[in-house]
Every structure is written in structure tokens, then in C-alpha cells.
Design a protein around this motif. Sequence first.
Motif, PDB file in Angstrom:
ATOM      1  N   ARG A  93       0.834  -1.202   0.000  1.00 49.99           N
ATOM      2  CA  ARG A  93       0.000   0.000   0.000  1.00 49.99           C
ATOM      3  C   ARG A  93       0.871   1.256   0.000  1.00 49.99           C
ATOM      4  O   ARG A  93       0.633   2.192  -0.762  1.00 49.99           O
ATOM      5  N   LEU A  94       1.909   1.265   0.822  1.00 51.08           N
ATOM      6  CA  LEU A  94       2.801   2.422   0.890  1.00 51.08           C
ATOM      7  C   LEU A  94       3.534   2.636  -0.427  1.00 51.08           C
ATOM      8  O   LEU A  94       3.670   3.782  -0.892  1.00 51.08           O
ATOM      9  N   GLU A  95       3.996   1.562  -1.041  1.00 53.47           N
ATOM     10  CA  GLU A  95       4.699   1.704  -2.322  1.00 53.47           C
ATOM     11  C   GLU A  95       3.786   2.273  -3.397  1.00 53.47           C
ATOM     12  O   GLU A  95       4.194   3.122  -4.189  1.00 53.47           O
ATOM     13  N   ARG A  96       2.532   1.808  -3.427  1.00 51.10           N
ATOM     14  CA  ARG A  96       1.594   2.354  -4.416  1.00 51.10           C
ATOM     15  C   ARG A  96       1.302   3.830  -4.128  1.00 51.10           C
ATOM     16  O   ARG A  96       1.256   4.650  -5.046  1.00 51.10           O
ATOM     17  N   GLU A  97       1.123   4.177  -2.856  1.00 47.91           N
ATOM     18  CA  GLU A  97       0.876   5.566  -2.465  1.00 47.91           C
ATOM     19  C   GLU A  97       2.056   6.457  -2.867  1.00 47.91           C
ATOM     20  O   GLU A  97       1.867   7.547  -3.411  1.00 47.91           O
ATOM     21  N   ILE A  98       3.253   5.995  -2.632  1.00 51.74           N
ATOM     22  CA  ILE A  98       4.457   6.756  -2.981  1.00 51.74           C
ATOM     23  C   ILE A  98       4.575   6.899  -4.491  1.00 51.74           C
ATOM     24  O   ILE A  98       4.887   7.985  -5.003  1.00 51.74           O
ATOM     25  N   ALA A  99       4.298   5.833  -5.231  1.00 55.01           N
ATOM     26  CA  ALA A  99       4.377   5.886  -6.695  1.00 55.01           C
ATOM     27  C   ALA A  99       3.374   6.878  -7.270  1.00 55.01           C
ATOM     28  O   ALA A  99       3.716   7.678  -8.150  1.00 55.01           O
ATOM     29  N   VAL A 100       2.158   6.839  -6.766  1.00 57.55           N
ATOM     30  CA  VAL A 100       1.133   7.773  -7.253  1.00 57.55           C
ATOM     31  C   VAL A 100       1.555   9.214  -6.957  1.00 57.55           C
ATOM     32  O   VAL A 100       1.470  10.092  -7.819  1.00 57.55           O
ATOM     33  N   ALA A 101       2.045   9.446  -5.763  1.00 65.84           N
ATOM     34  CA  ALA A 101       2.475  10.794  -5.392  1.00 65.84           C
ATOM     35  C   ALA A 101       3.640  11.252  -6.264  1.00 65.84           C
ATOM     36  O   ALA A 101       3.689  12.418  -6.691  1.00 65.84           O
ATOM     37  N   ALA A 102       4.588  10.359  -6.545  1.00 65.00           N
ATOM     38  CA  ALA A 102       5.730  10.721  -7.393  1.00 65.00           C
ATOM     39  C   ALA A 102       5.258  11.103  -8.789  1.00 65.00           C
ATOM     40  O   ALA A 102       5.715  12.104  -9.355  1.00 65.00           O
ATOM     41  N   PHE A 103       4.320  10.338  -9.351  1.00 63.73           N
ATOM     42  CA  PHE A 103       3.793  10.669 -10.674  1.00 63.73           C
ATOM     43  C   PHE A 103       2.963  11.942 -10.650  1.00 63.73           C
ATOM     44  O   PHE A 103       2.816  12.609 -11.673  1.00 63.73           O
ATOM     45  N   ASP A 104       2.437  12.289  -9.495  1.00 65.52           N
ATOM     46  CA  ASP A 104       1.693  13.542  -9.354  1.00 65.52           C
ATOM     47  C   ASP A 104       2.603  14.738  -9.126  1.00 65.52           C
ATOM     48  O   ASP A 104       2.128  15.847  -8.948  1.00 65.52           O
ATOM     49  N   GLY A 105       3.927  14.505  -9.069  1.00 61.47           N
ATOM     50  CA  GLY A 105       4.879  15.590  -8.933  1.00 61.47           C
ATOM     51  C   GLY A 105       5.308  15.900  -7.512  1.00 61.47           C
ATOM     52  O   GLY A 105       5.983  16.895  -7.268  1.00 61.47           O
ATOM     53  N   VAL A 106       4.941  15.084  -6.568  1.00 60.48           N
ATOM     54  CA  VAL A 106       5.344  15.293  -5.178  1.00 60.48           C
ATOM     55  C   VAL A 106       6.804  14.869  -5.047  1.00 60.48           C
ATOM     56  O   VAL A 106       7.203  13.817  -5.538  1.00 60.48           O
ATOM     57  N   ASP A 107       7.618  15.704  -4.384  1.00 63.17           N
ATOM     58  CA  ASP A 107       9.029  15.336  -4.245  1.00 63.17           C
ATOM     59  C   ASP A 107       9.276  14.513  -2.982  1.00 63.17           C
ATOM     60  O   ASP A 107       8.396  14.372  -2.127  1.00 63.17           O
ATOM     61  N   SER A 108      10.469  13.967  -2.876  1.00 55.67           N
ATOM     62  CA  SER A 108      10.787  13.023  -1.800  1.00 55.67           C
ATOM     63  C   SER A 108      10.711  13.666  -0.418  1.00 55.67           C
ATOM     64  O   SER A 108      10.367  12.987   0.555  1.00 55.67           O
ATOM     65  N   ARG A 109      11.002  14.948  -0.301  1.00 58.86           N
ATOM     66  CA  ARG A 109      10.918  15.606   1.014  1.00 58.86           C
ATOM     67  C   ARG A 109       9.483  15.593   1.529  1.00 58.86           C
ATOM     68  O   ARG A 109       9.243  15.397   2.717  1.00 58.86           O
ATOM     69  N   ALA A 110       8.536  15.757   0.636  1.00 55.51           N
ATOM     70  CA  ALA A 110       7.131  15.754   1.038  1.00 55.51           C
ATOM     71  C   ALA A 110       6.631  14.330   1.339  1.00 55.51           C
ATOM     72  O   ALA A 110       5.584  14.176   1.956  1.00 55.51           O
ATOM     73  N   LEU A 111       7.394  13.347   0.919  1.00 57.73           N
ATOM     74  CA  LEU A 111       7.020  11.947   1.144  1.00 57.73           C
ATOM     75  C   LEU A 111       7.813  11.321   2.296  1.00 57.73           C
ATOM     76  O   LEU A 111       7.847  10.103   2.436  1.00 57.73           O
ATOM     77  N   ALA A 112       8.423  12.152   3.115  1.00 54.57           N
ATOM     78  CA  ALA A 112       9.280  11.642   4.190  1.00 54.57           C
ATOM     79  C   ALA A 112       8.536  10.674   5.107  1.00 54.57           C
ATOM     80  O   ALA A 112       9.082   9.632   5.494  1.00 54.57           O
ATOM     81  N   GLU A 113       7.301  10.978   5.454  1.00 54.02           N
ATOM     82  CA  GLU A 113       6.558  10.106   6.371  1.00 54.02           C
ATOM     83  C   GLU A 113       6.278   8.728   5.766  1.00 54.02           C
ATOM     84  O   GLU A 113       6.616   7.712   6.375  1.00 54.02           O
ATOM     85  N   PRO A 114       5.677   8.643   4.562  1.00 54.81           N
ATOM     86  CA  PRO A 114       5.436   7.301   4.018  1.00 54.81           C
ATOM     87  C   PRO A 114       6.736   6.563   3.665  1.00 54.81           C
ATOM     88  O   PRO A 114       6.811   5.340   3.814  1.00 54.81           O
ATOM     89  N   LEU A 115       7.775   7.286   3.233  1.00 55.22           N
ATOM     90  CA  LEU A 115       9.049   6.628   2.957  1.00 55.22           C
ATOM     91  C   LEU A 115       9.667   6.065   4.242  1.00 55.22           C
ATOM     92  O   LEU A 115      10.196   4.951   4.255  1.00 55.22           O
ATOM     93  N   GLY A 116       9.579   6.824   5.315  1.00 60.05           N
ATOM     94  CA  GLY A 116      10.087   6.350   6.594  1.00 60.05           C
ATOM     95  C   GLY A 116       9.315   5.141   7.090  1.00 60.05           C
ATOM     96  O   GLY A 116       9.897   4.182   7.610  1.00 60.05           O
ATOM     97  N   ARG A 117       8.000   5.181   6.942  1.00 61.96           N
ATOM     98  CA  ARG A 117       7.181   4.051   7.376  1.00 61.96           C
ATOM     99  C   ARG A 117       7.487   2.815   6.530  1.00 61.96           C
ATOM    100  O   ARG A 117       7.572   1.698   7.055  1.00 61.96           O
ATOM    101  N   LEU A 118       7.673   2.992   5.216  1.00 67.46           N
ATOM    102  CA  LEU A 118       8.012   1.865   4.342  1.00 67.46           C
ATOM    103  C   LEU A 118       9.325   1.230   4.799  1.00 67.46           C
ATOM    104  O   LEU A 118       9.432   0.007   4.885  1.00 67.46           O
ATOM    105  N   GLN A 119      10.296   2.050   5.108  1.00 68.96           N
ATOM    106  CA  GLN A 119      11.569   1.529   5.592  1.00 68.96           C
ATOM    107  C   GLN A 119      11.367   0.747   6.895  1.00 68.96           C
ATOM    108  O   GLN A 119      11.925  -0.329   7.076  1.00 68.96           O
ATOM    109  N   GLN A 120      10.551   1.270   7.785  1.00 67.00           N
ATOM    110  CA  GLN A 120      10.286   0.605   9.060  1.00 67.00           C
ATOM    111  C   GLN A 120       9.576  -0.732   8.856  1.00 67.00           C
ATOM    112  O   GLN A 120       9.914  -1.734   9.485  1.00 67.00           O
TER     113      GLN A 120
END
Length: 154
Positions: A93-120
Motif C-alpha cells: 500500500r505504501l509503495e503504491r501511495e508513494i508511486a502515485v504521489a511521485a507521478f503527481d509531482g510530489v518530491d521526496s521531502r514531502a514523502l518523508a513520512e510514508p518513505l520512513g514508514r516503508l523503511q520501518q
Amino acid sequence: MNLNSKLVVLILSSFLSLTARAEVRPDGEACARIEPTPAQYSLIHPFHLPHVLGFIKDNGDDFRIEGGQQQAIDQLITDVRGPTKSRQAEAGRLEREIAVAAFDGVDSRALAEPLGRLQQVKREIAEIHVDFVNRLRGILTPEQYALLRELADR
């Protein structure tokens, strides 16, 4: 091979297989999506931390697992299956959410929370796997565990 062993093999093989499912894109067009295998959600590459039950199943005559050991292995599988599957679902779910956000133009700084949770979540899956191997070691005899190590190190 007893019925429990056959069920374990069936469950693990289906658990490790790819899952295809249909999705509908935002434009309304249907598309197929191949879901990653559970191993792809591992923080540690499966080659380095193999799924060890396959070695036991494939070499059953050499391992000579006794009834009490099989019951303990079955319980271990039951103990880890739910927590692992729920974390794998969350990782997907997190990977799909991150992928959609990336294609929508959201940068990695704005995705810090879901990226951190994915790592966890991936770390938690790896920790479950490490603990599984250690608990399995306690079930096997020293000779069986030595054989498992030999097979896993190939």
C-alpha cells in the motif's frame, strides 16, 4: 510426507507466488498489475537470508523431522504468518501511495513520512525473518541445524 507438511508446502508456495489483479486507472481504463512476491518486501535480500523451510522440505529424508519438531515448526509458521502478511500488505500500500504521489509531482521531502514508514515496515519483516530462523534453530537438533546451514550457504 504427512498432511501437515503438505499443507505447509502448499501455503508457503502460494504465499510466495506472484499475484495478478486488475486495477482501473484514473482515466477509467483497466490494467493488470503484478504484485511483488513477499521476498521483494524484504529489507535483506532473500539470497542472503533464505526462506529455510524449503531446504527442510526438499531434504526431508536427511533432516528426519520428528513429530514434536513438526508440531513446533507448524506453530512457528502460524505465529509468523499473520504479522508478516499484514506488513507485506502495508508495504505494498505504501509503495503504491508513494508511486502515485511521485507521478503527481510530489518530491521526496514531502514523502518523508510514508518513505520512513516503508523503511520501518521492511525492517520489521526482516526482523520477523531473523527471529524465525533463530526460533527454528531452537527446534532443530544441532545436526539438523548444521545441515540447514550447509544447504543455505550454497
